[in-house]
Every structure is written in C-alpha cells, then in structure tokens.
Enzyme design. Structure first.
Site, PDB file in Angstrom:
ATOM      1  N   HIS A 122       0.861  -1.176   0.000  1.00 45.10           N
ATOM      2  CA  HIS A 122       0.000   0.000   0.000  1.00 45.10           C
ATOM      3  C   HIS A 122       0.898   1.227   0.000  1.00 45.10           C
ATOM      4  O   HIS A 122       2.004   1.211   0.542  1.00 45.10           O
ATOM      5  CB  HIS A 122      -0.870  -0.025   1.254  1.00 45.10           C
ATOM      6  CG  HIS A 122      -1.963   0.997   1.286  1.00 45.10           C
ATOM      7  ND1 HIS A 122      -1.722   2.318   1.590  1.00 45.10           N
ATOM      8  CD2 HIS A 122      -3.298   0.895   1.072  1.00 45.10           C
ATOM      9  CE1 HIS A 122      -2.860   2.987   1.563  1.00 45.10           C
ATOM     10  NE2 HIS A 122      -3.839   2.151   1.240  1.00 45.10           N
ATOM     11  N   ASP A 199       3.045  -3.494   8.027  1.00 41.72           N
ATOM     12  CA  ASP A 199       1.741  -2.885   7.740  1.00 41.72           C
ATOM     13  C   ASP A 199       0.676  -3.959   7.956  1.00 41.72           C
ATOM     14  O   ASP A 199       0.531  -4.875   7.150  1.00 41.72           O
ATOM     15  CB  ASP A 199       1.719  -2.365   6.303  1.00 41.72           C
ATOM     16  CG  ASP A 199       0.344  -1.855   5.869  1.00 41.72           C
ATOM     17  OD1 ASP A 199      -0.573  -1.813   6.711  1.00 41.72           O
ATOM     18  OD2 ASP A 199       0.191  -1.507   4.679  1.00 41.72           O
ATOM     19  N   GLN A 202      -4.614  -4.672   6.886  1.00 40.95           N
ATOM     20  CA  GLN A 202      -5.529  -5.704   6.401  1.00 40.95           C
ATOM     21  C   GLN A 202      -5.436  -6.993   7.201  1.00 40.95           C
ATOM     22  O   GLN A 202      -6.251  -7.896   7.023  1.00 40.95           O
ATOM     23  CB  GLN A 202      -5.250  -5.996   4.922  1.00 40.95           C
ATOM     24  CG  GLN A 202      -5.570  -4.847   3.977  1.00 40.95           C
ATOM     25  CD  GLN A 202      -7.044  -4.513   3.927  1.00 40.95           C
ATOM     26  OE1 GLN A 202      -7.893  -5.341   4.203  1.00 40.95           O
ATOM     27  NE2 GLN A 202      -7.354  -3.271   3.554  1.00 40.95           N
ATOM     28  N   LYS A 225     -10.977  -0.441   9.611  1.00 41.26           N
ATOM     29  CA  LYS A 225     -11.077  -1.642   8.790  1.00 41.26           C
ATOM     30  C   LYS A 225     -11.445  -2.870   9.621  1.00 41.26           C
ATOM     31  O   LYS A 225     -11.620  -3.958   9.079  1.00 41.26           O
ATOM     32  CB  LYS A 225      -9.755  -1.887   8.048  1.00 41.26           C
ATOM     33  CG  LYS A 225      -9.397  -0.801   7.042  1.00 41.26           C
ATOM     34  CD  LYS A 225      -8.097  -1.126   6.320  1.00 41.26           C
ATOM     35  CE  LYS A 225      -7.603   0.043   5.486  1.00 41.26           C
ATOM     36  NZ  LYS A 225      -8.487   0.366   4.342  1.00 41.26           N
ATOM     37  N   CYS A 362      -4.755   2.158  -3.973  1.00 38.53           N
ATOM     38  CA  CYS A 362      -3.554   2.734  -3.338  1.00 38.53           C
ATOM     39  C   CYS A 362      -2.351   1.818  -3.497  1.00 38.53           C
ATOM     40  O   CYS A 362      -1.482   1.735  -2.619  1.00 38.53           O
ATOM     41  CB  CYS A 362      -3.794   3.035  -1.865  1.00 38.53           C
ATOM     42  SG  CYS A 362      -5.110   4.230  -1.568  1.00 38.53           S
TER      43      CYS A 362
END
Length: 408
Positions: A122, A199, A202, A225, A362
């Site tokens: 991302h 990251d 998700q 999210k 993104c």
C-alpha cells in the site's frame, strides 16, 4: 460465531437501501461497517463522559482518562504486546507507518544503506520509505514477487544483505489477500541487524496477531477496517525502540519540561501523542476489539473463506471474468471483466445496490506489475451472506451484457 442473522442485526446500516435495492456491502477492505456496540461506546463518551484526558483533576476527567487508557490496555492484549506503553494511538495506520519512517529514517539510514520493500505494498507503507531513501541517498530494494504476486521467504532471502537497515512489508495484501510469511522474514531481517515495520491494516480484521511471537519491531493498523471508527490507528513498537525515537509532532500533553533553550518529552507512548487525542474513537476501537473477540478469529476466517470460495466458483463460470487471485488467504477477490473498464463496471454494481471498490487500491506499483490500469475488488467480512454474493454475480452478468452486448 453467533448466528449470521444475529451478526447482521448488529449493523443498522444493513437495513438501508442503495438506489432502491437492498444494500450489499462488499468493500470492507476500504472501511468496514460499524456494529451497534461501537456506535454506542462512542455515544457514551460523547454524552456521558466527555472530558479531556490526562489533564483535569476532576471526576469526569479521571473517568474519561480511565476509558481512554482502558482502550490502550485492550489493544495491547489484542496483539499480545508486553505492555500498554508499547501502544501509540494515531489518526490511522497511515500516520503510524509515517511516524516510524519519519522518526527513524534520518537517524538510522545513511547513504548506501538498503531498505527492503515490495511492489505489493500500500502507498502508506511504501511512500514514507521512498521519501527517506531519496533524502538519505539510500537504496530501495524490492522483493521479487512470484508469478501469482506473492512475497516468499526464498525471494526475500535473494535481496537481503548486510546493507539492509529496514524492512517495510505488508502482513496481508489489500489487493490479493495474501498473508506474507512475516515471522520468517523478521527472523532473517534481524540476523543482519535490520529493523522491520509491518503494515497490518488488512491483517488486524482477519487474523490473530501476536507481536511477541512475530518479534516485529513495529506493527501498524487502523480501527476503521476492523469494525471500529475512523480517525484511530495504532502503532505498536518495542519499548526500547520507542524510547530512542524522537517525536515528530509537538504540542500539549507530550511534553515533560519546557524551557527557553530546550525541552524534554514524556516517555512512550505519550511523547508521540501531541495534543488532544482521538478519545472517542479510541473508546470505539475497544468496543470493536471486544466484538471481534466475542466472535473469534477462527469463526471469522471460516465464514470469509466459505463465502469467498462460493463467489469464486460462481464468478469463474462467467465468460470474460478474469480473477487475479483465485486462491487467497482472506475474503478478498480481485478481478476484472474483459474489455470493460472497472470504473464502468462499478457504476453497474452501484445501480444494483452492490458496493465494490474500483481503482488502483492505493497500490499503483502492483497495478503496473499486474499490467492493469485498475481492478475491481470485492471484500467479504462477517456480515456478508451468500445472498450478497448472488447479488454480486447477478450484477456482474448484467454489466457484461450491457457493455459487451448492448443488452439493457
């Protein structure tokens, strides 16, 4: 997991319609829906416990502080951090990822050093380190992706070197839904003395995260999210590293002593939380975590994968549907319709009351890797049903008939 209908009853927005059709929400990877308990937790703060935190010596201020710090404790337990002092609240995952890069980049990255990342990232994970590399005259090194777009341990080994100072990689791809073998990668990175920033935007809605087991140096995720509100993110950092890092925002609350010629700052996490924090959103995040814990990740994953396989089976039977990730690890489907631009298809889905994402997600680097200007993404979560998938399939057939055959 509670019965599906019981879960759906917890999301009032699912009673709404879109363009006169029942709402089918398949864009949870962009932002998830919010259960009643999250909305109520924020409302409770706003209507019953509104006060600033860490400041007032009155009862209401102390109660607000207890709620806010209680949220930090819940987050620490959720990811198995050693201490709640390793949890920094931010405005989102983007700010958390930027905080790591901007605070550490100038102090640990020198000319000729290498930063490992990937084309699967991302922009929030990739761009801060690209900026640091350009300014510090360091080199960005990319993990080669497999033919299906995965990051593997073997391919990571091929780019790891003694010059590697930082590894910045996604835990779960927001486009393909692949889970990165991050634990093995972290161990390899540490063997050459590199720090790892993960990251997990998700990952946090879909899989159990254990930062001590992973041994990651930093891990970032966001509330919105994972059933929580917008405006709240989390940076986990090993306390020894947070102690060494400098703040990048300055103002109230993060300060220790201020003098004409210099100032000192509080210990982590507070030195990174300048100004009035996102109090209500942090309290809402705790409610979201409580909701996820009540359902359990095993049930969440089982539900997602069952629906995803059902969707893949139906979509694969439609001629001209190109699915880029027929196999995936979470409920994300990335696809296109031959000879139809995804933005055009998205308008058809919209007319059918189906919310899907169309664009580069993104991840422009990965779109170039796919050789696609954009794609469609349907992302499945706990409140979705087989009827939602049926609506997605029906809208796909309708769009194909409209654009390729002129059938309205």
């Amino acid at each position: 997991m509670s019965s599906l209908q019981t879960v759906r009853d917890d999301f009032k927005i699912l009673n709404e319609t879109m363009n006169g059709k029942p709402l089918v929400y398949l864009d949870s990877s962009a932002t998830s829906l919010k259960p009643n308990s999250v909305v109520e937790a924020i409302e409770f703060y706003n209507t019953k416990k509104t006060a600033n935190v860490h400041r007032g010596v009155y009862k209401l201020g102390n109660e607000a502080t207890e709620l806010y710090e209680g949220s930090r404790h819940t987050v620490a337990k959720f990811i198995n951090a050693k201490s709640s002092n390793e949890i920094v609240f931010t405005k989102g995952c983007t700010e958390a990822l930027n905080l790591v890069a901007m605070s550490l980049g100038h102090s640990i990255i020198e000319e000729g050093d290498e930063i490992i990342t990937s084309e699967l990232e991302h922009h929030s994970s990739f761009l801060p380190w690209q900026w640091i590399a350009n300014h510090q005259k360091a080199k960005l090194v990319f993990v080669p992706l497999t033919e299906d777009g995965r990051i593997t341990v073997e391919n990571f080994k091929s780019v790891l070197s003694e010059r590697t100072k930082v590894v910045a990689l996604t835990y779960v791809s927001n486009v393909m839904g692949y889970i990165t073998p991050i634990k093995e990668i972290i161990k390899l990175a540490h063997s050459v003395g590199a720090l790892v920033s993960v990251d997990a935007a998700q990952a946090s809605p879909h899989i159990k995260i254990d930062v001590q087991n992973l041994d990651c140096d930093f891990l970032s995720f966001t509330g919105h999210k994972m059933l929580g509100p917008t405006g709240i993110g989390v940076l986990y950092g090993k306390y020894s590293l947070l102690e060494k890092m400098e703040p990048i925002s300055f103002g109230g609350e993060m300060i220790d002593l201020v003098d004409l010629n210099g100032s000192t700052f509080k210990n982590p996490p507070y030195k990174f939380e300048a100004g009035t924090p996102v109090i209500g959103s942090a309290i809402g995040l705790k409610a979201a975590i409580d909701y996820i814990n009540k359902i359990g990740f095993d049930a969440i994953q089982k539900h997602e994968i069952e629906l995803r396989e059902y969707a893949i089976d139906l979509l694969s039977k439609i001629e001209g549907v190109n699915i880029y990730n027929t196999v995936s690890d979470v409920g994300i489907i990335n696809f296109n319709i031959e000879d139809v631009h995804p933005h055009d298809m998205a308008s058809v889905y919209d007319n059918h009351g189906v919310c899907v994402r169309a664009g580069h997600h993104c991840t422009q680097l990965f779109m170039k890797w796919l050789k696609a200007p954009a794609t469609l993404r349907a992302s499945i979560y706990i409140y979705n049903t087989k009827e939602d998938i049926d609506a997605l399939v029906a809208a796909t057939i309708s769009g194909k008939d409209i654009f390729l055959h002129g059938i309205f």
